[in-house]
Structure formats: structure tokens, C-alpha cells
Design an enzyme around this catalytic site. Structure first.
Site, PDB file in Angstrom:
ATOM      1  N   HIS A 426       0.959  -1.260   0.059  1.00  0.00           N
ATOM      2  CA  HIS A 426       0.214  -0.077  -0.053  1.00  0.00           C
ATOM      3  C   HIS A 426       0.779   1.224   0.023  1.00  0.00           C
ATOM      4  CE1 HIS A 426      -2.294   3.252   1.962  1.00  0.00           C
ATOM      5  NE2 HIS A 426      -3.096   2.908   1.279  1.00  0.00           N
ATOM      6  N   ARG A 516      28.947  -2.901 -16.885  1.00  0.00           N
ATOM      7  CA  ARG A 516      29.834  -3.385 -15.996  1.00  0.00           C
ATOM      8  C   ARG A 516      29.371  -4.710 -14.911  1.00  0.00           C
ATOM      9  NH1 ARG A 516      30.080   2.069 -14.960  1.00  0.00           N
ATOM     10  NH2 ARG A 516      32.088   3.240 -15.747  1.00  0.00           N
ATOM     11  N   ARG A 584      31.120  -6.320 -19.909  1.00  0.00           N
ATOM     12  CA  ARG A 584      32.558  -6.661 -19.710  1.00  0.00           C
ATOM     13  C   ARG A 584      32.414  -7.816 -18.600  1.00  0.00           C
ATOM     14  NH1 ARG A 584      35.628  -1.667 -17.532  1.00  0.00           N
ATOM     15  NH2 ARG A 584      34.826  -2.232 -15.446  1.00  0.00           N
ATOM     16  N   GLU A 686      43.204  -0.561 -23.435  1.00  0.00           N
ATOM     17  CA  GLU A 686      43.279   0.223 -22.450  1.00  0.00           C
ATOM     18  C   GLU A 686      44.883   0.263 -21.707  1.00  0.00           C
ATOM     19  OE1 GLU A 686      40.879  -1.210 -19.244  1.00  0.00           O
ATOM     20  OE2 GLU A 686      40.951  -3.250 -20.027  1.00  0.00           O
ATOM     21  N   ASN A 709      40.256   5.869 -19.226  1.00  0.00           N
ATOM     22  CA  ASN A 709      40.930   5.966 -17.878  1.00  0.00           C
ATOM     23  C   ASN A 709      42.383   5.187 -17.517  1.00  0.00           C
ATOM     24  OD1 ASN A 709      38.464   7.021 -17.971  1.00  0.00           O
ATOM     25  ND2 ASN A 709      37.624   5.679 -15.999  1.00  0.00           N
ATOM     26  N   CYS A 757      34.655   3.587 -23.823  1.00  0.00           N
ATOM     27  CA  CYS A 757      33.893   3.552 -22.541  1.00  0.00           C
ATOM     28  C   CYS A 757      34.132   4.154 -21.385  1.00  0.00           C
ATOM     29  CB  CYS A 757      33.435   2.113 -22.329  1.00  0.00           C
ATOM     30  SG  CYS A 757      34.855   1.069 -22.154  1.00  0.00           S
TER      31      CYS A 757
END
Length: 777
Positions: A426, A516, A584, A686, A709, A757
């Protein structure tokens, strides 16, 4: 001939004015959908004309009109006193003789059809002539009485339903909506009970109740009669079924299963005075799912059938709110009610409003987040309805559970917090309709939160809602998608939390460029995969109990890991279907893996985990390969068993082409074969070696995704977590840009997909412009 009674077979949606929305809907389904295999219990309804005749014979209209004149909605005691006076007058009234006789005749006919020689047990429900309409849909305005047996008990229940047209909350609601009280009549539905007291019941929605995502059926289930779910007395099981794959042969479209605590249930009582009672659920049953996959799929199919039928009737999309029950005697499923869903289906999904805390404080409580807003105010713990008069506008309402009598107060709350309940209780239903943030199922907030303390209630952080100490600053943003153009370069999303995926899918996108899995590990699985594989070798009894509690009822702990990871991935894949969702595989570092339950038993200590045993180097290592194969099994389950073939796999931190070959071999052994059933496998770019040997990586994989990164960190030799050298970390450095330019050229030459990404294009518009100029996909 019965003039004040109509059996379901003689009712349809044209009869709302005569039998109310609830009963008209039941009749419509009974007449038309039982032919299509939807199982609906038989019954009958009293008419609005019979109700008006009752009022007239007992001279109640003037009493009602005079009692409600000058009512003060802001004064709870005034509403309560007037409502009580009207209900008392109605309960003293006598049902007209002819009406009583028609009820008896209809009940005897229902006995003949359904009773098998015994008085049939019925659900007696109120159905007002102005309910379940757009803009008039608050939950539980009138009463329902269950397990009503015998003519005398039925006649008394009908009178009680009549009185419930004037509950305090119904009076307030009609006043606020501008309905003339005497223009609204009440029909009573009398329906053969389903013996769910001996099994389970609940509600299903043909739309996600939090995000408005229309491609799923949400099912809530608990043991016993369905009122425990509707009234929010328990935390129910929650299942999601993906509609587009419901009819695809060879697939299991159940994409998520969450077991609720289900600590109590409502069953039949032992006397006419106590027709139902609440009892505790056995501990082992609390941890068991109420339904099998086959039953979830059957309910979902019925839900879609009902939705399609009502949409055709309305000539527009009509998501539905449906109550179901499973009979524990005959083992069959039934639909017992259906009405249009009137909250998310009327939301504008072309506008996104987000709230975000600027800082976080001490956590005081947590539970299921309802909505995605933030509320703030002083805590007001309300134990029962008698204490509602102490509530002030803007307070945070904290209680064990709410019921329909609390709606006037809930409208004044800045946020709502309950100890019990699930997503369809509710409190959750009303909070959604009000647009008020709510956290339900906290278990003990009414005991731990203190009167008068200032708190911030955040439902803006995913599936879990958090209560923070103090008034914390936050920001609010509103974006209209109608004003956004469509860029030539595809824009995909980075998504980590499965429970937010349905909402994010409304934002214009071309799928997910990075899903991820780490969040699924930490929040859904919680246990190190090797601790599940080698559970029998663990000696620590406390750790074994932790694992047992989380994984119950799974005997095969590896299957627990596979199922939970698969469900997390499936929620994201379903949200963005049929667009690509690039998943990934796990990229935890050793210190992060060690923080999982049991992780310290299997993880070495590394002085620099950032460039240590992570990504691809784990997957073929004999110390971890068994765990990686569980990941592969989960992905295969999503693609092949569930049928979500839009999932693309991506391998992180792959240092050399030789390492890539070894990973692909392990994947093949686990049944993930590149090219089979359209499977594509990407690799992260990367590490400088990925740039230098890009052509060799392109021969192994179907696509690249640049992780800017890590690439920036490793190209410049900078620890991005170190404040001492943070000034050197710069994604716009020429060495980084030249590396990205080179790998894009190689990808174009080798005809493999390439995306990015990393964070940089979100932070720097000039970086995004650079990527587009270079031709990134």
C-alpha cells in the site's frame, strides 16, 4: 428474474455505472477471456440501484449530506468523527427485503455451480462507481471481506461494504477529487474464493512500477491470501518476465527472481467471527520461492493477454494491475481482479528528472527504494492511526506499515518509510501516485529512527533507498528528450546497476557500450566465486553460515552464482533490447576480490593491484579458471536459455594477443564460441600494448572499446589514485590522443567495431569532438 443482482457472465465494461469499475472489469474478463484460457473464479455483483434503494429506505441521504457539510479536511479528528457517524448509520440500516432475497437466490446458484454440496466460501469486495478510472485510482478506498460463508454472513458483509463507501480515506479522496458523495454508488462483488490460503497469491503489473518500462511483467508473490501483499504486510518475492521473448520457443524469459522474507501469511480462520487470521510462515518457507518458472511464465502470458484485450478495448496502450491466486487444493492459477495501471502508464517518458545528492552522511536505515526522488524533513514515528493527529506538514512519516486510512497523512509527508512491505504494498502504491519518495521493507526503521531528528531520504541511488542523518544538499536536473537531436555517431551508455537499467532505457540511446558486472558481484552475489566452488574446503563455521544464508535454497552453490550473475546481466540486456549490450567480464583487482565474502581465502596480497592479477590474466590461470567458467556459463544462459542474443562479451585488461588467444580458448571450452548464434567478443583497449599490436588484436576479436581511464594512466605512467601526481593525469595529452587516433585507424582498416567507454568524452566536449572527427563508431 433478479433485478438487483447480475452474474459476471452478464456484465461488461459498459456496466461501470451499475456495478463499478472493479466488478465491470471482472465481468468483462469472465465473459471474454475465460474462452481464451484465462482462469477466473465465478461470481455475481449487486447493482448501484440496489445501493441507492438501501439509502432511500433507511433515509440515509440527508444524514450523509448534512454530516459532510463543512468538513475540515486538514483536521483529522473532524474527518474521523464525521466518517464514523455515517458508517454507524449505514450499519444500523436494514437491507430491503427483496434485495436480501435476491442475494440469497444468487448465492444458492453460486453454491450449485461451485459449492459441491457445501456453502461456498466467497470474497466480498466493494466496487464504487467512480473507482479505477484515470485520475481516481488510490489503492484500497473501500473494504474487502474474505472467506465469507453462508447467507447470514454474506448479508452482513454486504452491509459492511456499503458502509465502507464512507471510510475516512474515501471521504477525503472524493472531496479532493471533486466527486459528489451522493453521486457515487457502491456495488458489491461476490466471488468464489481461490484456496490460496493453502498456497500463494499476489499481484502482477504489465509494466515496471518504478520506471514505466513496458516490456516486462512484474510479479509479486507471497504465501497465503493475497491481501498480505496488497496491504503491504509482507515483503513478497519479486519476479520479472521479459514480454518480447514470452512466445519465443525454447527460451525462459524469466529475467529476475528475488526472494522476499514473507514472514507471515493470511489463512482461513476457524469461525464466522474470525473468517481469516494471520500466522507466521515457517523459516524454510520464508526463503523458498512461491512459484516455479512455469507458473511465472503462465501468469505473465495471462497478464499480456489481459493487457492486449483491454488495450484493444480502449484503443490505446493499457498496462494493467492484476491480482492472482494459486489454489493449494487443485494446484491451479487464477486471475481474481484486473484494473488499469494509472501511475507509470500516464507518466511522460520523454522527460527525465533526476536528483543527486551532493554529499552523503551517516546511514540510519535502508530498504527498497520507491521512485527516484529525494525527500527531507523531521522524523515522525507513528505507531497507529490514533497518533496521526501529531503529524505535521513536511514531516517524514515512519511506521511499521500503512493502510488506506493513512492516505490523508501520506499526502502531507515529504517522505515515507515503513518497516514492512514490498514494491506493490500500500505505501509503495500510494507513494508512486503522490510522487513522494518512499523506502519500504526497512525491517526496523520505526525503532531506530528518532522523533524530531532531521533526515534525508534518498531513493535516487538505485534499488536501495537510504536514510541519511541530517539535511543534505542535492541537485535536481530536468531534460526533455524532444529537444535532443540524433547524432551521427552512435551514443551508447555505461550501465552498472541492473535495477536502474529500465529507467535509463528511456533516454535516447543505441544500447550499452559497457555493462559492468562488478556491481552484480558486490550487490547480488556478494560471495567470492571460489568460495562457492570450494565451499567444502572452508573450515570457518561463521563464514559457512554466511554463505548458506545468502545462497539458500541452492544446494549447488555454483548454480547460485550462475543464476544471479545471469539475472543481473539479463535485466540490463532486456532493458535495451534489441540494441547491443556489451558486457565486460569481471575486472576486479585482487584487493577488490578480497573484499567479497570468503575472498581473503583465495586472493593474494599485491603491492600494486592496479597493474597486477586482473582481467584476462585471471581467466586462464589455473587458480581462477573455474570461476571464470562460471561467468561464461551465466552469459551463455542469458544468450541461449533466456534468448537475449543482443549480449556482446568484452574481455578487459588483455595485455598480449597470446593472452587473448588463451582466454578465447577457455571461453570455447565453456560453450561461448565466437560466431556461434551470432556471438561477438570484444576486447578493451586500455594498455599501450593494445595500441601497438592493434592489428593482431583485431584478428582475434570482433570489436574494440577504448578504456581511456586506464589508457591515460598507463601511457603517462601515472597512478590515477595518487594525489601527488594527479596534475599529470590528462586524457587530452598528445600521447593519449595519438594512441587513440592510431587504434581507430587500425579498427577501420581491419573492419572491427570501435567505441570508447572511458570518462573523458563526458568531461571534455573537445575530446568528444576529437573522437567524432577521427571516425569512432
Amino acid at each position: 428474474m433478479l433485478s438487483r443482482i447480475r452474474f459476471f457472465k452478464d456484465i461488461d465494461m459498459h456496466d461501470v455505472a451499475s456495478v463499478g469499475g472493479k466488478n465491470a472489469s471482472l465481468g468483462e474478463m469472465y465473459r471474454n477471456l475465460t474462452k481464451q484460457g484465462v482462469r477466473i473464479p465465478d461470481g455475481f455483483a449487486t447493482t448501484a440501484e440496489a445501493f441507492r434503494e438501501f439509502l432511500a429506505e433507511n433515509e440515509l441521504r440527508n444524514i450523509i449530506r448534512d454530516t459532510l457539510k463543512g468538513i475540515n479536511l486538514k483536521k483529522y479528528s473532524d474527518v474521523k468523527q464525521r466518517g464514523s457517524k455515517i458508517r454507524s448509520a449505514i450499519l444500523k440500516g436494514q437491507l430491503p427485503t427483496a434485495f436480501k432475497e435476491e442475494i440469497r437466490v444468487a448465492y444458492r446458484e453460486l453454491n450449485r455451480r461451485e459449492g459441491r454440496g457445501k456453502p461456498v466460501d466467497t470474497a466480498v469486495r466493494s466496487s464504487a462507481t467512480a473507482e479505477d478510472l484515470p485520475g481516481a485510482s488510490f489503492a484500497g478506498q473501500q473494504e474487502t471481506y474474505l472467506n465469507i460463508k453462508g447467507e447470514a454472513a454474506l448479508l452482513e458483509a454486504v452491509r459492511k461494504c456499503f458502509a465502507s463507501l464512507y471510510t475516512d480515506r474515501a471521504i477525503v479522496y472524493r472531496e479532493e477529487k471533486g466527486f459528489d458523495h451522493l453521486a457515487v454508488a457502491l456495488s458489491v462483488g461476490v466471488q468464489k474464493m481461490v484456496r490460496s490460503d493453502k498456497h500463494s497469491a499476489g499481484v502482477l503489473f504489465t509494466i515496471d512500477t518504478e520506471s514505466g518500462f513496458k516490456d516486462v511483467v512484474l510479479i509479486n508473490a507471497a504465501w497465503g491470501l493475497g491481501e498480505s501483499v496488497v496491504q503491504g504486510k509482507v515483503d513478497p518475492d519479486q519476479y520479472y518476465v521479459f514480454k518480447p521473448l514470452l512466445e519465443k520457443s525454447g527460451t525462459d524469459p524469466v529475467i529476475s527472481r528475488r526472494v522476499g522474507s514473507k514472514s507471515s501469511k493470511i489463512i482461513y480462520g476457524t469461525s464466522a467471527k474470525s473468517p481469516v487470521k494471520t500466522v507466521p510462515v515457517k523459516p524454510l518457507d520464508q526463503k523458498r520461492f512461491c512459484l516455479t518458472d512455469e507458473e511465472m511464465i503462465q501468469l505473465a502470458r495471462w497478464g499480456v493477454q489481459i493487457e492486449q484485450y483491454y488495450s484493444k478495448l480502449a484503443e490505446e496502450d493499457r498496462p494493467m494491475d492484476i491480482e492472482w491466486a494459486k489454489d493449494g487444493v487443485n494446484g491451479k492459477l487464477y486471475i481474481v481482479q484486473a484494473r488499469p495501471e494509472t501511475v507509470q502508464s500516464e507518466m511522460d517518458r520523454e522527460v527525465l528528472t533526476t536528483m543527486k545528492l551532493k554529499q552523503k552522511g551517516k546511514v540510519l536505515a535502508s530498504g527498497l527504494a520507491i521512485g527516484s526522488r529525494i525527500g527531507q524533513g523531521n522524523v515522525r514515528v507513528i505507531k497507529d492511526v490514533k497518533s496521526l493527529k501529531t503529524f505535521h506538514d513536511g514531516d517524514v512519516l515512519v511506521t511499521h506499515m500503512t493502510d488506506p486510512d493513512w492516505v490523508p497523512i501520506m499526502k502531507r509527508a515529504s517522505a515515507i518509510i515503513t518497516d514492512s512491505g514490498g514494491r506493490t504494498c500500500h505505501a509503495a502504491i500510494v507513494a508512486r501516485e503522490l510522487g513522494t519518495p518512499a523506502i519500504v521493507g526497512t525491517k526496523n526503521a520505526s525503532k531506530t529512527l528518532k522523533h524530531g531528528h532531521a533526515v534525508t531520504v534518498s531513493c535516487a541511488e538505485g534499488d536501495v533507498g537510504w536514510v541519511y542523518e541530517g539535511i543534505l544538499p542535492y541537485e535536481k536536473q530536468t531534460v526533455s528528450f524532444a529537444n535532443l537531436g540524433t547524432p551521427k555517431t552512435d551514443v551508447m551508455m555505461n550501465v552498472a546497476q541492473p535495477d536502474l537499467a529500465f529507467g535509463y532505457s528511456a533516454i535516447p540511446n543505441k544500447g550499452v557500450g559497457l555493462a559492468r558486472t562488478e556491481f552484480i558481484f558486490t550487490d547480488f552475489i556478494k560471495i567470492h566465486p571460489l568460495a562457492l566452488i570450494h565451499e567444502k574446503a572452508i573450515k570457518d563455521k561463521r563464514l559457512l553460515k554466511q554463505i548458506a544464508d545468502i545462497t539458500y535454497p541452492y544446494k549447488d552453490k555454483k548454480q547460485f552464482f550462475i543464476d544471479k550473475l545471469a539475472e543481473g546481466i539479463a535485466m540490463i540486456a532486456a532493458a535495451f533490447h534489441p540494441h547491443d549490450v556489451i558486457v565486460r567480464t569481471s575486472d576486479f583487482k585482487t584487493n577488490e576480490y578480497a573484499s567479497l565474502i570468503g575472498g581473503q581465502l583465495f586472493e593474494p596480497e599485491e603491492s600494486n593491484p592496479m597493474i597486477g592479477w586482473r582481467g584476462a590474466s585471471r581467466y586462464y590461470d589455473e587458480k581462477f579458471v573455474e570461476a571464470f567458467k562460471l561467468e561464461c556459463a551465466a552469459i551463455r544462459n542469458v544468450r541461449e536459455a533466456m534468448g537475449l542474443e543482443n549480449v556482446v562479451v568484452m574481455v578487459p585488461f588483455c595485455r598480449t594477443p597470446q593472452e587473448g588467444e588463451r582466454v578465447l580458448q577457455v571461453m570455447r571450452e565453456a560453450g561461448l564460441v565466437r560466431g556461434r548464434k551470432g556471438l561477438r567478443i570484444f576486447v578493451m583497449i586500455e594498455i599501450p600494448s593494445n595500441i601497438i599490436q592493434a592489428e593482431k588484436f583485431a584478428d582475434l576479436f570482433d570489436g574494440f572499446s577504448i578504456g581511456s581511464n586506464d589508457l591515460t594512466q598507463l601511457t603517462l605512467g601515472v597512478d590515477r589514485d595518487s594525489e601527488l601526481v594527479s596534475h599529470i593525469y590528462n586524457e587530452l595529452d598528445h600521447a593519449v590522443l595519438d594512441s587513440i587516433r592510431h587504434v581507430i585507424k587500425v579498427a577501420k582498416k581491419k573492419r572491427v567495431k570501435i567505441g570508447i567507454c572511458g570518462q573523458a568524452p563526458s568531461d571534455y566536449p573537445e575530446f568528444a569532438r576529437f573522437l567524432v572527427r577521427e571516425g569512432i563508431d
